[in-house]
Write a protein that holds these residues in place. Structure first.
Motif, short mmCIF file in Angstrom:
data_model
loop_
_atom_site.label_atom_id
_atom_site.label_comp_id
_atom_site.label_asym_id
_atom_site.label_seq_id
_atom_site.Cartn_x
_atom_site.Cartn_y
_atom_site.Cartn_z
N TYR A 103 53.49 16.88 21.24
CA TYR A 103 52.49 17.95 21.16
C TYR A 103 51.93 18.05 19.75
O TYR A 103 50.72 18.19 19.56
N ARG A 104 52.80 17.99 18.74
CA ARG A 104 52.34 18.11 17.36
C ARG A 104 51.40 16.96 16.99
O ARG A 104 50.41 17.15 16.28
N LEU A 164 48.09 17.68 18.65
CA LEU A 164 47.36 18.74 17.95
C LEU A 164 46.73 18.21 16.67
O LEU A 164 45.56 18.53 16.35
N ALA A 165 47.47 17.41 15.92
CA ALA A 165 46.93 16.85 14.67
C ALA A 165 45.72 15.97 14.96
O ALA A 165 44.71 16.02 14.24
N ALA A 166 45.80 15.17 16.02
CA ALA A 166 44.68 14.29 16.36
C ALA A 166 43.44 15.08 16.76
O ALA A 166 42.31 14.63 16.58
N ARG A 167 43.65 16.29 17.28
CA ARG A 167 42.52 17.14 17.69
C ARG A 167 41.91 17.87 16.51
O ARG A 167 40.68 17.93 16.37
N ILE A 168 42.71 18.42 15.61
CA ILE A 168 42.17 19.30 14.59
C ILE A 168 41.72 18.58 13.33
O ILE A 168 40.77 19.00 12.66
N ARG A 169 42.34 17.50 12.97
CA ARG A 169 41.99 16.84 11.70
C ARG A 169 40.54 16.36 11.66
O ARG A 169 39.86 16.57 10.65
N SER A 210 49.37 24.86 11.56
CA SER A 210 50.65 24.44 12.13
C SER A 210 50.76 25.05 13.51
O SER A 210 50.13 26.07 13.82
N GLY A 211 51.58 24.40 14.36
CA GLY A 211 51.82 24.92 15.68
C GLY A 211 52.82 26.07 15.65
O GLY A 211 53.41 26.40 14.62
#
Length: 412
Positions: free
Chosen positions: A316-317, A320-325, A275-276
């Motif tokens: 931003y969230r 971030l999800a698109a980067r880490i998943r 989580s951010g």
């Protein structure tokens, strides 16, 4: 410790203003081994904390043996809880630690009530139960034993490597109840190269060297925490990693996230949650003070990012999800699920969905299969324990050793 001469109904001379009003304050202690920290020992009136329903689940219970935390994480979301005692959410949270010295005894009484529904109980959702003070006070073994003996599922989230001290006890407990563990590890800069040059803070730069010890100075190293994950897995228990909070412009780079997940997988983690950063008002002030000292070039960007409140904006969230998943999938890791009631480790005793939770009147203790390690440990406890056995080779129960004689379980 000796309590018989303590006067609990009088104001404690020399106590901090908020603490002086407590009628359950026993004493305040300072020792050279914990320089700069004061422990305020209290006699707790309750142990179980019922979390108000903020989700579809009808319950959520936590235990907090400590208030305040010497891990001193600048981003800790629990900092505002110190303000209830007229202590500040900054330095006081790090150095004025409330210790509920009788928490295990109070817990046993609460668990013995006929009304107790054996709901999963989470530890580590507010302040860390395995912070350094636990090495001195040793509250967790009594808590774990009481929960296991009452058939209450246990979940623990910690940054503390002291968890390894209690692994034998937790393995034995896992033969009786579901036990779910997770290690909180947010920063992995130890495994990344550093060229010694200033970083621009762009999305694909690496994290700043030494960030982990700067932003969470009282915690064990990343390496030590990963080794604890491995130790848990070697004992046959699952262990997730909470990759949180992810710090904007500091640990949200592709290089850092990829390295974090690589190390998590190598350590044997069974799941990863992320989580951010969440900045409540009191936390925001303290975190921005740290940022201004260590990374002043980022203060403006943070103020802009969190201008709308304590959460980073949806854009931003989503980014971030698109980067880490995809990285989670690439490393062959399972994405963990947080307990929506407590914000901690989701207990394996919980149903897949709230709709499957039976009414309280018909609810029974969860049925589950102990891990092979737990089943083996339980077998060792009962081997040779039958009446008339010529040689008693049973290993003593660690749970029984933590309970008063009248609470010791009968083993067959």
């Amino acid at each position: 410790m000796r309590w018989n001469e303590q006067k609990l109904q009088t104001e404690h001379v020399g106590a901090l203003p908020g603490l002086a009003r407590l009628n359950n304050l026993v004493r305040s202690v300072q020792t050279p081994e914990f320089a700069g920290i004061t422990f305020h020992e209290i006699l707790a009136k309750s142990a179980l904390n019922h979390v108000p329903g903020q989700s579809a689940l009808p319950f959520g219970y936590t235990i907090n043996p400590y208030r305040g935390c010497s891990h001193a994480c600048t981003y800790c979301f629990a900092r505002p809880t110190h303000q209830y005692l007229d202590l500040d959410a900054g330095k006081d949270f790090d150095s004025e630690i409330i210790v509920k010295v009788n928490v295990a005894e109070v817990l046993r009484k609460e668990l013995a009530k006929p009304t107790w529904g054996r709901h999963p109980v989470a530890l580590g959702t507010n302040t860390d139960p395995y912070q350094r003070a636990e090495g001195r006070y040793r509250l967790m073994p009594g808590i774990i034993a009481a929960l296991a003996d009452s058939k209450t599922p246990i979940s623990i989230l910690t940054k503390g490597t002291l968890l390894r001290r209690d692994l034998d006890l937790l393995v034995e407990a896992s033969a009786r109840v579901p036990v779910d563990l997770a290690m909180s590890i947010a920063i992995y800069d130890e495994g990344l190269p550093d060229d010694g040059l200033p970083k621009a803070g762009l999305p694909d730069d690496g994290p700043r060297a030494g960030l982990q010890q700067s932003v969470e100075p009282g915690t064990p190293t990343t390496k030590a925490r990963l080794a604890t994950v491995t130790a848990v897995r070697e004992r046959g228990l699952d262990c997730g990693i909470f990759l949180m909070p992810i710090l904007p412009f500091l640990t949200d780079t592709r290089a850092h996230l990829d390295e974090a997940l690589r190390q998590a997988k190598a350590a044997g983690a069974t799941s990863v949650l992320y989580s951010g950063l969440n900045l409540k008002p009191a936390v925001k002030d303290w975190y921005l003070q740290w940022l201004a000292r260590d990374h002043p070039e980022l203060v403006g960007r943070y103020r802009e990012l969190y201008a709308g409140g304590q959460y980073a904006p949806k854009e931003y969230r989503t980014w971030l999800a698109a980067r880490i998943r995809p990285l989670i999938r690439a490393h062959g890791l399972e994405r963990g699920v947080v307990d929506p009631s407590t914000g901690g480790v989701r207990s394996s005793a919980l149903p897949a969905s709230p709709e499957r939770m039976p009414p309280p009147a018909t609810r029974k203790p969860p049925h589950f299969a102990p891990t092979p390690a737990a089943a083996s440990d339980l077998a060792q406890l009962v081997v040779g324990s039958a009446v008339g056995s010529p040689v008693n080779t049973a290993r003593p129960s660690l749970i029984a050793a933590e309970l008063p004689p009248e609470w010791a379980p009968t083993l067959f």
